[in-house]
Design a protein around this motif. Structure first.
Motif, mmCIF file in Angstrom:
data_model
loop_
_atom_site.group_PDB
_atom_site.id
_atom_site.type_symbol
_atom_site.label_atom_id
_atom_site.label_comp_id
_atom_site.label_asym_id
_atom_site.label_seq_id
_atom_site.Cartn_x
_atom_site.Cartn_y
_atom_site.Cartn_z
ATOM 1 N N GLU A 27 0.824 -1.196 0.000
ATOM 2 C CA GLU A 27 0.000 0.000 0.000
ATOM 3 C C GLU A 27 0.869 1.262 0.000
ATOM 4 O OE1 GLU A 27 -3.174 2.485 -0.151
ATOM 5 O OE2 GLU A 27 -3.156 0.305 -0.439
ATOM 6 N N ALA A 28 1.955 1.230 0.773
ATOM 7 C CA ALA A 28 2.842 2.399 0.838
ATOM 8 C C ALA A 28 3.473 2.698 -0.512
ATOM 9 C CB ALA A 28 3.929 2.180 1.886
ATOM 10 N N LEU A 29 3.807 1.667 -1.275
ATOM 11 C CA LEU A 29 4.400 1.881 -2.591
ATOM 12 C C LEU A 29 3.417 2.584 -3.515
ATOM 13 C CD1 LEU A 29 6.866 1.445 -4.366
ATOM 14 C CD2 LEU A 29 5.964 -0.799 -4.977
ATOM 15 N N GLU B 222 0.992 4.521 -2.466
ATOM 16 C CA GLU B 222 0.852 5.883 -1.951
ATOM 17 C C GLU B 222 2.043 6.750 -2.340
ATOM 18 O OE1 GLU B 222 0.333 5.492 2.218
ATOM 19 O OE2 GLU B 222 -1.696 4.660 2.065
ATOM 20 N N ALA B 223 3.251 6.177 -2.279
ATOM 21 C CA ALA B 223 4.438 6.950 -2.634
ATOM 22 C C ALA B 223 4.409 7.347 -4.097
ATOM 23 C CB ALA B 223 5.693 6.130 -2.347
ATOM 24 N N THR B 224 4.032 6.424 -4.955
ATOM 25 C CA THR B 224 3.967 6.727 -6.387
ATOM 26 C C THR B 224 2.935 7.804 -6.660
ATOM 27 O OG1 THR B 224 4.612 4.459 -6.892
ATOM 28 C CG2 THR B 224 3.627 5.728 -8.663
ATOM 29 N N GLU B 225 1.756 7.673 -6.024
ATOM 30 C CA GLU B 225 0.708 8.677 -6.203
ATOM 31 C C GLU B 225 1.146 10.036 -5.670
ATOM 32 O OE1 GLU B 225 -2.669 7.039 -4.272
ATOM 33 O OE2 GLU B 225 -2.950 5.435 -5.760
ATOM 34 N N ALA B 226 1.837 10.027 -4.518
ATOM 35 C CA ALA B 226 2.289 11.291 -3.932
ATOM 36 C C ALA B 226 3.273 12.004 -4.843
ATOM 37 C CB ALA B 226 2.925 11.031 -2.565
ATOM 38 N N LEU B 227 4.233 11.255 -5.400
ATOM 39 C CA LEU B 227 5.196 11.875 -6.300
ATOM 40 C C LEU B 227 4.501 12.441 -7.530
ATOM 41 C CD1 LEU B 227 7.300 9.622 -4.808
ATOM 42 C CD2 LEU B 227 8.724 10.499 -6.632
ATOM 43 N N SER B 228 3.543 11.703 -8.058
ATOM 44 C CA SER B 228 2.844 12.156 -9.263
ATOM 45 C C SER B 228 2.000 13.393 -8.972
ATOM 46 C CB SER B 228 1.952 11.032 -9.802
ATOM 47 O OG SER B 228 2.733 9.919 -10.164
ATOM 48 N N SER B 229 1.254 13.363 -7.850
ATOM 49 C CA SER B 229 0.381 14.491 -7.531
ATOM 50 C C SER B 229 1.166 15.753 -7.222
ATOM 51 C CB SER B 229 -0.533 14.143 -6.348
ATOM 52 O OG SER B 229 0.232 13.960 -5.171
ATOM 53 N N LEU B 230 2.382 15.573 -6.665
ATOM 54 C CA LEU B 230 3.226 16.728 -6.352
ATOM 55 C C LEU B 230 4.111 17.134 -7.519
ATOM 56 C CD1 LEU B 230 4.233 15.631 -2.760
ATOM 57 C CD2 LEU B 230 2.744 17.548 -3.336
ATOM 58 N N GLU C 67 3.705 16.057 4.475
ATOM 59 C CA GLU C 67 2.538 15.335 4.962
ATOM 60 C C GLU C 67 2.278 14.078 4.144
ATOM 61 O OE1 GLU C 67 -0.548 14.563 7.561
ATOM 62 O OE2 GLU C 67 1.002 16.111 7.658
ATOM 63 N N ALA C 68 2.496 14.158 2.847
ATOM 64 C CA ALA C 68 2.262 13.005 1.979
ATOM 65 C C ALA C 68 3.302 11.919 2.185
ATOM 66 C CB ALA C 68 2.251 13.455 0.520
ATOM 67 N N LEU C 69 4.537 12.318 2.463
ATOM 68 C CA LEU C 69 5.628 11.349 2.543
ATOM 69 C C LEU C 69 5.824 10.754 3.936
ATOM 70 C CD1 LEU C 69 8.292 13.184 0.364
ATOM 71 C CD2 LEU C 69 6.864 11.244 -0.293
ATOM 72 N N ARG C 70 5.360 11.451 4.971
ATOM 73 C CA ARG C 70 5.643 11.002 6.340
ATOM 74 C C ARG C 70 5.137 9.583 6.619
ATOM 75 N NH1 ARG C 70 3.482 14.961 8.710
ATOM 76 N NH2 ARG C 70 5.335 16.273 8.669
ATOM 77 N N PRO C 71 3.875 9.256 6.337
ATOM 78 C CA PRO C 71 3.423 7.891 6.639
ATOM 79 C C PRO C 71 4.090 6.830 5.766
ATOM 80 C CG PRO C 71 1.724 9.120 5.472
ATOM 81 C CD PRO C 71 2.783 10.104 5.845
ATOM 82 N N ARG D 50 7.513 6.180 7.287
ATOM 83 C CA ARG D 50 7.332 5.434 8.541
ATOM 84 C C ARG D 50 7.120 3.948 8.253
ATOM 85 N NH1 ARG D 50 4.958 7.221 13.715
ATOM 86 N NH2 ARG D 50 4.075 5.459 14.827
ATOM 87 N N THR D 51 6.284 3.671 7.263
ATOM 88 C CA THR D 51 6.019 2.280 6.891
ATOM 89 C C THR D 51 7.286 1.591 6.399
ATOM 90 O OG1 THR D 51 3.710 2.750 6.336
ATOM 91 C CG2 THR D 51 4.690 0.788 5.340
ATOM 92 N N ALA D 52 8.081 2.293 5.606
ATOM 93 C CA ALA D 52 9.315 1.702 5.080
ATOM 94 C C ALA D 52 10.304 1.409 6.206
ATOM 95 C CB ALA D 52 9.947 2.636 4.051
ATOM 96 N N ARG D 53 10.401 2.308 7.183
ATOM 97 C CA ARG D 53 11.303 2.052 8.314
ATOM 98 C C ARG D 53 10.824 0.863 9.143
ATOM 99 N NH1 ARG D 53 11.473 5.188 12.222
ATOM 100 N NH2 ARG D 53 9.829 6.640 11.655
#
Length: 269
Positions: free
Chosen positions: A154-156, A158-166, A241-245, A248-251
């Motif tokens: 799920e985090a992957l 979210e990360a892809t979507e966050a990079l695209s949206s930003l 805000e988009a990257l923080r969770p 956290r999941t990756a760590r």
């Protein structure tokens, strides 16, 4: 998170040594990697800092049967179990190794010497691991491998979507360099974990590192430092805000993977 944490290498290869799967010299070599020197200070029974080979042997003699990783940051004491003095030092370094069975933990201090902006053989790196008492107990907020794998998928996304949206997906020379460095390392066939780890742990760690790489790239995209290409306070806040969770999941997943050898051994009794 593009760089493998030194605590991860120490725990991984230290666990392989404790399990009798690698020699002391190989474990020490793998832990040090490209660093010039690793020493451990504060070991019970040692009046001065010692090398990794002697230190790992001493920890085993003191009762250590396994090593766990902690990757804490302020507000998230991931993998820690006290006492406060040790937690504070681990938080400052943002990583630590906790022994299982010996009541001791190791926190690294890293010293670099060389030309400003230098890298590789131009930089001399020395690492001093400080040995301190720790509590024996369940580490904070560490998921199982199964939980970590589900969260990472799920985090992957979210990360892809966050990079695209930003609008920072792979933009800028810094982001491109980071992405190429990650790809080169992944393609080099490096051994992600030492012998003795279950295949699922390798899979989870590889995915966690990939997600961590995306987080780093998003932060650096555009070449403007920590906040990348963001040009306003609102954009900086939105990116964080988009990257923080996701970070956290990756760590959490990295810690689950590095700790899997100990968890597997404990399940088997």
């Amino acid at each position: 998170m593009l760089d493998e944490p030194r605590s991860g290498r120490l725990a991984s290869w230290g666990n392989a040594l404790l399990a009798g799967l690698v020699s002391p010299d190989e474990a020490a070599h793998r832990i040090a990697d490209d660093d010039a020197v690793h020493r451990v200070e504060g070991l019970p029974g040692e009046s001065s800092p010692v090398g990794l080979t002697l230190a790992l042997g001493r920890l085993r003699a003191l009762g250590a049967v396994g090593l766990r990783v902690a990757l804490p940051v302020p507000g998230h004491p991931l993998g820690l179990c006290g006492p406060p003095d040790f937690n504070a030092r681990a938080l400052e370094s943002e990583e630590a190794v906790l022994t299982v069975g010996a009541g001791l933990g190791l926190v690294p201090d890293v010293y670099e010497a060389g030309p400003e902006g230098g890298s590789g053989p131009d930089v001399h790196v020395e690492v001093v691991w400080h040995c301190l008492p720790v509590r024996e107990g369940p580490p904070a907020d560490v998921p199982s491998l199964g939980e970590a794998e589900r969260e990472l998928a799920e985090a992957l996304r979210e990360a892809t979507e966050a990079l695209s949206s930003l609008d920072v997906a792979g933009s800028g020379p810094v982001a491109q360099a980071a992405l190429e460095a990650y790809r080169a390392r992944a393609e080099a066939g490096r051994q992600v974990l030492a012998p003795g780890y279950p295949p699922r742990a390798v899979r989870v760690l590889e995915l966690a590192q990939r997600v961590g790489a995306l987080v780093d790239i998003a932060r650096q995209a555009g070449g403007d430092g920590e906040h990348g290409g963001a040009v306003s306070a609102s954009e900086i806040a939105a990116r964080a805000e988009a990257l923080r969770p996701v970070e956290r999941t990756a760590r959490r997943a990295q810690v689950a993977a590095y700790n899997a050898a100990v968890e597997e051994r404990e399940r088997r009794g």
